[in-house]
Scaffold this motif. Structure first.
Motif, PDB file in Angstrom:
ATOM      1  N   GLU A   1       0.818  -1.210   0.000  1.00  0.00           N
ATOM      2  CA  GLU A   1       0.000   0.000   0.000  1.00  0.00           C
ATOM      3  C   GLU A   1       0.853   1.262   0.000  1.00  0.00           C
TER       4      GLU A   1
ATOM      5  N   GLY B   1       0.650   6.252  -8.257  1.00  0.00           N
ATOM      6  CA  GLY B   1      -0.670   6.882  -8.283  1.00  0.00           C
ATOM      7  C   GLY B   1      -0.553   8.297  -8.803  1.00  0.00           C
TER       8      GLY B   1
ATOM      9  N   PHE C   1      -2.789  12.428  -9.156  1.00  0.00           N
ATOM     10  CA  PHE C   1      -4.011  13.245  -9.126  1.00  0.00           C
ATOM     11  C   PHE C   1      -4.405  13.586 -10.558  1.00  0.00           C
ATOM     12  N   LEU C   2      -5.670  13.517 -10.820  1.00  0.00           N
ATOM     13  CA  LEU C   2      -6.181  13.963 -12.122  1.00  0.00           C
ATOM     14  C   LEU C   2      -7.092  15.157 -11.842  1.00  0.00           C
TER      15      LEU C   2
ATOM     16  N   HIS D   1      -6.104  18.090 -10.796  1.00  0.00           N
ATOM     17  CA  HIS D   1      -5.620  18.494  -9.477  1.00  0.00           C
ATOM     18  C   HIS D   1      -6.231  19.816  -9.027  1.00  0.00           C
TER      19      HIS D   1
ATOM     20  N   GLU E   1     -11.809  16.643  -9.177  1.00  0.00           N
ATOM     21  CA  GLU E   1     -10.525  15.974  -8.929  1.00  0.00           C
ATOM     22  C   GLU E   1     -10.681  14.472  -8.652  1.00  0.00           C
ATOM     23  N   VAL E   2      -9.693  13.700  -9.163  1.00  0.00           N
ATOM     24  CA  VAL E   2      -9.635  12.260  -8.919  1.00  0.00           C
ATOM     25  C   VAL E   2      -8.250  11.928  -8.355  1.00  0.00           C
ATOM     26  N   ALA E   3      -8.207  11.156  -7.288  1.00  0.00           N
ATOM     27  CA  ALA E   3      -6.918  10.676  -6.752  1.00  0.00           C
ATOM     28  C   ALA E   3      -6.867   9.170  -6.918  1.00  0.00           C
ATOM     29  N   VAL E   4      -5.748   8.680  -7.449  1.00  0.00           N
ATOM     30  CA  VAL E   4      -5.570   7.239  -7.625  1.00  0.00           C
ATOM     31  C   VAL E   4      -4.368   6.794  -6.799  1.00  0.00           C
ATOM     32  N   GLN E   5      -4.560   5.784  -5.984  1.00  0.00           N
ATOM     33  CA  GLN E   5      -3.460   5.238  -5.173  1.00  0.00           C
ATOM     34  C   GLN E   5      -3.426   3.740  -5.438  1.00  0.00           C
ATOM     35  N   THR E   6      -2.328   3.270  -6.002  1.00  0.00           N
ATOM     36  CA  THR E   6      -2.277   1.867  -6.414  1.00  0.00           C
ATOM     37  C   THR E   6      -1.456   1.034  -5.437  1.00  0.00           C
ATOM     38  N   ASN E   7      -2.003  -0.093  -5.018  1.00  0.00           N
ATOM     39  CA  ASN E   7      -1.231  -1.041  -4.207  1.00  0.00           C
ATOM     40  C   ASN E   7      -0.428  -1.936  -5.132  1.00  0.00           C
TER      41      ASN E   7
END
Ligand code: NAI
Ligand code: MG
Length: 356
Positions: free
Chosen positions: A137, A142, A144-145, A147, A152-158
């Motif tokens: 995690e 990841g 921000f789109l 911003h 706004e979209v935040a992507v956080q990839t595991n």
């Protein structure tokens, strides 16, 4: 005479206060003629360095650090700098660059220390969490789109790799065999909700477990595991968890065994290609910074783990026994354990106890 090159990174907050005491203990061991000496390089990295340079450490800083046998680290974090900048600027890059994929965090209820839990006696809680330390995690993947915009979209990839996942799980099983205790490994998962990364984690756990038929296994969802760390922590032996879950669980493990100020950790590079790093589990502890009351035992025990890693088992044992006596006697302890001693008085007392 063995000489070890140790990189010292006291860092922020109470970090410098507790690392000074760990250093004091190592100096005393060296002076007592135990056949070892230390050569330190002090790395003044952290939040003050950031204020001066805009970076938490120099761009080529790890090149110099790489030449050391081990790293002793205090803490990182600053009330005025966002945590993602401090953490991702210093400690996480060291763990990844030096491939310290195995984080080992013991929790032990010492004689003389009160657990906030009722009905647990010294030694009842005795577990070691193996935390995956370089991905999961906390992978910096990841973005921000749009911003700052309303949409706004935040992507956080595991990120769960076979190498990283298998490595930490195997390390837990190997340790369980050596530990000679209950021989149980608990996997912490969340595969009911995280249907890719954690399903993969479970699959790898089952595969590795099949190679260790002498070891009992169990798999707990992380929320249930948090509950059981409080409800019956006596039932855990070796626990293996992802980066985030291991992080959360070890704060619980620390507090049910008396204090954040007692919990050490080792970040191990299993191949030995790079230095491993030793640090307290706790952070910068803003609420007590500069008051001279931080408990240095987590840092001192971390120095002990460093010595053990370097093969100085006898010296590590001297530290551990001194800490045990100090806690059992109870006279010289910091306020987190109900005492009124200062950080440096506890360090002095450990040095005294090592020589009796
Ligand atoms: P923290 O671990 O710094 O403090 C939590 C609580 O434990 C506080 O009440 C503190 O006073 C107490 N505590 C911590 N160390 C202690 C010690 N040696 N003796 C006695 N009491 C102690 O966690 P918190 O408050 O969530 O984070 C503060 C800052 O530290 C943040 O910036 C965070 O990002 C950073 N942090 C850094 C870590 C690291 O360097 N590896 C780990 C955890 C947090
Ligand atoms: Mg933590």
């Amino acid at each position: 005479m063995s000489t070890y090159k140790v990189a010292l990174v006291p860092g922020d907050g109470v970090g410098p206060e507790v690392i000074a005491e760990a250093r004091k203990v190592l100096d005393a061991l060296e002076a007592s003629g135990g056949g070892m000496s230390f050569r330190y390089t002090h790395f003044p990295w952290g939040s003050n360095y950031y204020r001066e340079t805009g970076r938490m450490m120099p761009e080529d800083g790890l090149e110099e650090m790489k030449l050391h046998d081990a790293i002793l680290f205090g803490a990182v974090g600053d009330p005025d700098i966002p945590d993602h900048i401090t953490l991702h600027g210093l400690i996480l890059p060291i763990r990844r660059a030096f491939d310290q994929g195995v984080c080992l965090r013991p929790s032990y209820l010492y004689e003389g220390v009160n657990s906030p839990l009722e009905g647990v006696n010294p030694g009842d809680i005795d577990m070691v969490v193996f935390r995956e330390n370089t991905e999961g995690e906390y992978a910096p993947v990841g973005g921000f789109l749009y911003h700052g915009m309303p949409e706004e979209v935040a992507v956080q990839t595991n990120v769960f790799t076979r190498r990283g996942t298998e490595r930490i799980i195997r390390a837990a099983f190997e340790y369980s065999r050596k530990r000679n205790k209950a021989r149980k490994v608990t996997s912490v998962t969340k595969s009911n909700a995280m249907a890719y990364g954690m399903v993969f984690w479970d699959r790898v756990f089952d595969e590795v477990a099949a190679e260790y038929p002498d070891i009992t296994t169990e798999s707990l969802l992380v929320d249930r595991a948090c509950m059981d760390f409080i409800r019956h922590p006596q039932q855990f032996d070796v626990v293996v968890a992802s980066n985030l879950f291991g992080d959360i669980l070890t704060d619980i493990g620390a507090i049910v065994t008396g204090s954040m100020g007692l919990a050490p950790s080792a970040n191990i590079n299993p191949d030995g290609l790079y230095p491993s790093m030793f640090e307290p589990v706790h952070g910068a502890a803003f609420d007590i910074t500069g008051k001279g009351i931080a408990n240095p035992l987590a840092a001192i025990l971390s120095a002990g783990m460093m010595l053990e890693h370097l093969g100085e088992v006898e010296a590590a044992g001297r530290i551990n026994r001194a800490v045990e006596s100090n806690l059992r006697e109870g006279g010289v302890r910091t306020p987190d354990l109900g005492g009124s001693a200062s950080t440096s008085q506890v360090g002095d007392e450990i040095v005294r106890l090592m020589s009796v």
